[in-house]
Design an enzyme around this catalytic site. Structure first.
Site, PDB file in Angstrom:
ATOM      1  N   SER A 116      -4.839  17.939   6.419  1.00 60.11           N
ATOM      2  CA  SER A 116      -3.496  17.638   6.435  1.00 60.11           C
ATOM      3  C   SER A 116      -2.710  18.476   7.358  1.00 60.11           C
ATOM      4  O   SER A 116      -3.014  19.548   7.493  1.00 60.11           O
ATOM      5  CB  SER A 116      -3.037  17.832   4.959  1.00 60.11           C
ATOM      6  OG  SER A 116      -3.723  17.213   4.058  1.00 60.11           O
ATOM      7  N   GLU A 118     -13.972  12.980  -1.577  1.00 66.09           N
ATOM      8  CA  GLU A 118     -12.938  13.901  -2.259  1.00 66.09           C
ATOM      9  C   GLU A 118     -12.365  13.073  -3.502  1.00 66.09           C
ATOM     10  O   GLU A 118     -12.048  13.683  -4.500  1.00 66.09           O
ATOM     11  CB  GLU A 118     -11.904  14.209  -1.174  1.00 66.09           C
ATOM     12  CG  GLU A 118     -10.707  14.899  -1.794  1.00 66.09           C
ATOM     13  CD  GLU A 118      -9.694  15.375  -0.751  1.00 66.09           C
ATOM     14  OE1 GLU A 118      -9.625  14.679   0.456  1.00 66.09           O
ATOM     15  OE2 GLU A 118      -8.876  16.194  -1.033  1.00 66.09           O
TER      16      GLU A 118
HETATM   17  C1  LIG Z   1      -3.623  20.718  -4.921  1.00 67.28           C
HETATM   18  C2  LIG Z   1      -3.724  20.166  -3.453  1.00 67.28           C
HETATM   19  C3  LIG Z   1      -4.743  20.463  -2.701  1.00 67.28           C
HETATM   20  C4  LIG Z   1      -4.819  20.104  -1.466  1.00 67.28           C
HETATM   21  N1  LIG Z   1      -5.737  20.519  -0.890  1.00 67.28           N
HETATM   22  C5  LIG Z   1      -5.913  19.925   0.718  1.00 67.28           C
HETATM   23  C6  LIG Z   1      -7.033  20.540   1.368  1.00 67.28           C
HETATM   24  O1  LIG Z   1      -7.901  21.262   0.892  1.00 67.28           O
HETATM   25  N2  LIG Z   1      -6.966  20.237   2.790  1.00 67.28           N
HETATM   26  C7  LIG Z   1      -6.185  19.163   3.251  1.00 67.28           C
HETATM   27  O2  LIG Z   1      -6.172  18.785   4.473  1.00 67.28           O
HETATM   28  N3  LIG Z   1      -5.252  18.613   2.214  1.00 67.28           N
HETATM   29  C8  LIG Z   1      -5.141  19.111   1.145  1.00 67.28           C
HETATM   30  N4  LIG Z   1      -4.141  18.481   0.488  1.00 67.28           N
HETATM   31  C9  LIG Z   1      -2.887  17.784   1.018  1.00 67.28           C
HETATM   32  C10 LIG Z   1      -3.050  16.356   0.257  1.00 67.28           C
HETATM   33  O3  LIG Z   1      -4.091  15.482   0.754  1.00 67.28           O
HETATM   34  C11 LIG Z   1      -1.697  15.763   0.725  1.00 67.28           C
HETATM   35  O4  LIG Z   1      -0.765  16.588   0.132  1.00 67.28           O
HETATM   36  C12 LIG Z   1      -1.782  14.319   0.800  1.00 67.28           C
HETATM   37  O5  LIG Z   1      -2.447  13.505   1.209  1.00 67.28           O
HETATM   38  C13 LIG Z   1      -0.027  13.766   0.639  1.00 67.28           C
HETATM   39  O6  LIG Z   1       0.415  14.140   1.862  1.00 67.28           O
HETATM   40  P1  LIG Z   1       1.774  14.778   1.935  1.00 67.28           P
HETATM   41  O7  LIG Z   1       1.790  15.752   1.007  1.00 67.28           O
HETATM   42  O8  LIG Z   1       1.948  15.182   3.373  1.00 67.28           O
HETATM   43  O9  LIG Z   1       2.797  13.834   1.410  1.00 67.28           O
HETATM   44  P2  LIG Z   1       3.557  12.697   2.258  1.00 67.28           P
HETATM   45  O10 LIG Z   1       2.339  11.716   2.801  1.00 67.28           O
HETATM   46  O11 LIG Z   1       4.537  13.121   2.947  1.00 67.28           O
HETATM   47  O12 LIG Z   1       4.129  11.718   0.991  1.00 67.28           O
HETATM   48  C14 LIG Z   1       5.294  12.089   0.597  1.00 67.28           C
HETATM   49  C15 LIG Z   1       5.667  10.784  -0.455  1.00 67.28           C
HETATM   50  O13 LIG Z   1       5.829   9.821   0.017  1.00 67.28           O
HETATM   51  C16 LIG Z   1       4.842   8.798  -0.500  1.00 67.28           C
HETATM   52  N5  LIG Z   1       4.324   7.810   0.738  1.00 67.28           N
HETATM   53  C17 LIG Z   1       3.876   8.131   1.722  1.00 67.28           C
HETATM   54  N6  LIG Z   1       3.422   7.148   2.457  1.00 67.28           N
HETATM   55  C18 LIG Z   1       3.662   6.218   1.796  1.00 67.28           C
HETATM   56  C19 LIG Z   1       3.364   4.794   1.967  1.00 67.28           C
HETATM   57  N7  LIG Z   1       2.681   4.269   2.869  1.00 67.28           N
HETATM   58  N8  LIG Z   1       3.620   3.824   0.745  1.00 67.28           N
HETATM   59  C20 LIG Z   1       4.157   4.229  -0.216  1.00 67.28           C
HETATM   60  N9  LIG Z   1       4.591   5.674  -0.501  1.00 67.28           N
HETATM   61  C21 LIG Z   1       4.161   6.427   0.566  1.00 67.28           C
HETATM   62  C22 LIG Z   1       3.851   9.258  -1.024  1.00 67.28           C
HETATM   63  O14 LIG Z   1       2.948   8.735  -2.158  1.00 67.28           O
HETATM   64  C23 LIG Z   1       4.553  10.761  -1.782  1.00 67.28           C
HETATM   65  O15 LIG Z   1       5.135  10.469  -2.901  1.00 67.28           O
HETATM   66  C24 LIG Z   1      -4.006  19.218  -1.125  1.00 67.28           C
HETATM   67  C25 LIG Z   1      -2.827  18.693  -1.683  1.00 67.28           C
HETATM   68  C26 LIG Z   1      -2.763  19.285  -3.261  1.00 67.28           C
HETATM   69  C27 LIG Z   1      -1.463  18.815  -3.842  1.00 67.28           C
END
Ligand SMILES: Cc1cc2nc3c(=O)[nH]c(=O)nc-3n(C[C@H](O)[C@H](O)[C@H](O)COP(=O)(O)OP(=O)(O)OC[C@H]3O[C@@H](n4cnc5c(N)ncnc54)[C@H](O)[C@@H]3O)c2cc1C
Length: 420
Positions: free
Chosen positions: A150, A265
């Site tokens: 991410s 995952e």
């Molecule tokens: C506890 C935890 C551990 C994690 N560990 C890792 C890790 O080890 N390595 C790593 O690389 N990542 C990790 N992550 C990251 C995780 O994979 C991302 O947080 C997740 O993929 C969401 O991306 P974002 O946080 O950028 O949210 P965003 O993508 O910015 O999303 C924000 C909001 O918009 C909504 N949204 C986005 N796109 C769409 C769409 N096309 N249609 C409808 N709704 C949408 C989402 O559902 C969300 O509600 C972790 C996250 C958490 C919470």
């Protein structure tokens, strides 16, 4: 072949499995303590609202020691081929061991990314050298791994990542920023996605790397979560040099490799549930004298139904895997169901506790373990792909609903408008 003809073989397999379970239980009894409400290291750790560096290092050392004991006893990598340090047994046996181990005070949590996500990816896509270098070390508990996927502008839209890797002789030079990387501050190795071609559509210009976290230019900075604990990080990559031998799969073929990791995952998260079983919720209701409250009883019955549905979903996924069927949208279904489950369980816990649900940490029952379970739900619901994104996958791939308009899938990534 009729069912009658098949029956003896399947009876023999059941017997074999029961014998294996008994052997595992005997080892666990001899080497650990069964989890109980009085002696519960798991609850003590999960109720923490902060964590000192010393305590964290102690936890890493304890996980390493446990993984080594499991390896020495012949239970690590049960379904991993023997030539890579595993036992060459079935995934059913591996699951039996996990099920039984979960009932004991054994913690190997810092290896979750490595064992559940990196090992299957290495086995599916790694070169012989990569498999021999990393899989046995992982099974022995010698290396903690993290996932560097991410980015601040690429989470749900992971293929929109902009960390760049440029080839320089036998090495690649990587610059960029990753975020939410669990265990990155204590990890020895990381799996990293970086953009290596900007002139093709976004999914086709990504390369998958194995990165030694001690390489100069890698810096992990812990981020504090809503629970007060900092288990994930933002990770900066500044001129990080990675040998070409550490590319997993083909250059620009990283998206395909990443699918193996992402599916593993979702299965890891979908197969979890914060380490709690239905009995834990009943015991909580008993403690608060709420087992005769009809509304609480109804919600407990619903929780039981969810636990059962999750169990059968897991069985269905495993049966498909056993039959050699490629894992499809099952992992999205499992992830979505577990998200709903942890959200409803969080509400149930606070309903059982009533006004005491407002207490926190040492003031609350079991040092605030249940409050931390409530707050921890968002980590599970967001990590590994949000609910909305899983619904999109299911809508498009299972229900055949019209896909979102996505010109960014076909245009050269260089020309796609980016997040600031
Ligand atoms: C506890 C935890 C551990 C994690 N560990 C890792 C890790 O080890 N390595 C790593 O690389 N990542 C990790 N992550 C990251 C995780 O994979 C991302 O947080 C997740 O993929 C969401 O991306 P974002 O946080 O950028 O949210 P965003 O993508 O910015 O999303 C924000 C909001 O918009 C909504 N949204 C986005 N796109 C769409 C769409 N096309 N249609 C409808 N709704 C949408 C989402 O559902 C969300 O509600 C972790 C996250 C958490 C919470």
């Amino acid at each position: 072949m009729s069912i009658a003809e098949r029956a003896p073989a399947s009876d023999a397999m059941e017997e074999e499995l029961a014998a294996f379970r008994a052997e595992v239980l005997a080892w666990l009894e001899a080497n650990s303590t069964r989890r109980s409400r009085d002696v519960n290291e798991f609850k003590r750790r999960m109720s923490a609202t902060s964590q000192s560096q010393d305590r964290e290092l102690e936890h890493v050392a304890a996980c390493k020691a446990w993984q080594r004991r499991i390896y020495d006893a012949g239970y690590a990598g049960l379904n991993v081929p023997e030539e890579y340090g595993g036992q060459g047994r079935s995934s059913t046996e591996a699951r039996v061991f996990q099920q039984e181990m979960a009932r004991y005070e054994i913690d190997t949590g810092v290896f979750s990314v490595g064992l559940a996500m990196v090992v299957p990816t290495l086995l599916a896509h790694g070169t012989e050298e990569q498999k021999r270098q990393h899989v046995p070390a992982l099974l022995k508990g010698e290396a903690v791994w993290c996932q560097l996927f991410s980015e601040p502008g690429a989470g749900s839209d992971l293929a929109g990542l902009t960390t760049r890797a440029v080839r320089d002789g036998d090495e690649w030079v990587v610059d960029g920023q990753k975020v939410w990387n669990s265990f990155a501050h204590i990890a020895d190795w990381g799996i990293l996605l970086a953009r290596t071609d900007w002139d093709v559509p976004k999914h086709r210009g990504i390369t998958y790397f194995l990165v030694d976290m001690t390489t100069p230019g890698v810096e992990a900075r812990p981020l504090r979560q809503i629970t007060g604990v900092a288990h994930f990080n933002e990770t900066f990559l500044d001129g990080v040099r990675i040998p070409n031998a550490n590319v997993l799969g083909d250059p620009n073929g990283g998206w395909g490799v990443a699918q193996t990791t992402l599916m593993a995952e979702r299965m890891l998260i979908g197969g979890g549930g914060m380490g709690l079983g239905f009995r834990d919720y009943v015991e909580l209701a008993r403690h608060y004298g709420r087992t005769t409250d009809p509304l609480i009883r109804q919600r407990l019955a619903q929780a039981y139904t969810r636990f059962e549905i999750l169990k059968w979903l897991g069985e269905r996924a495993r049966a498909a895997a056993k039959a050699g069927k490629p894992m499809g949208p099952e992992s999205s279904v499992a992830k979505l169901v577990i998200s709903d489950h942890v959200a409803r369980n969080g509400d149930l816990v606070l309903a059982i506790e009533g006004a005491e649900g407002m207490l926190y940490s040492a003031d609350a029952f079991e040092d605030g373990f249940w409050q931390q379970m409530f707050l921890g739900q968002w980590g599970i619901r967001i990590g590994g792909g949000t609910e909305q994104v899983q619904r999109n996958i299911l809508g498009e791939r299972v229900l055949g609903l019209p896909a979102e308009s996505r010109p960014d899938k076909t245009d050269a990534f260089r020309d796609v408008p980016k997040n600031a």
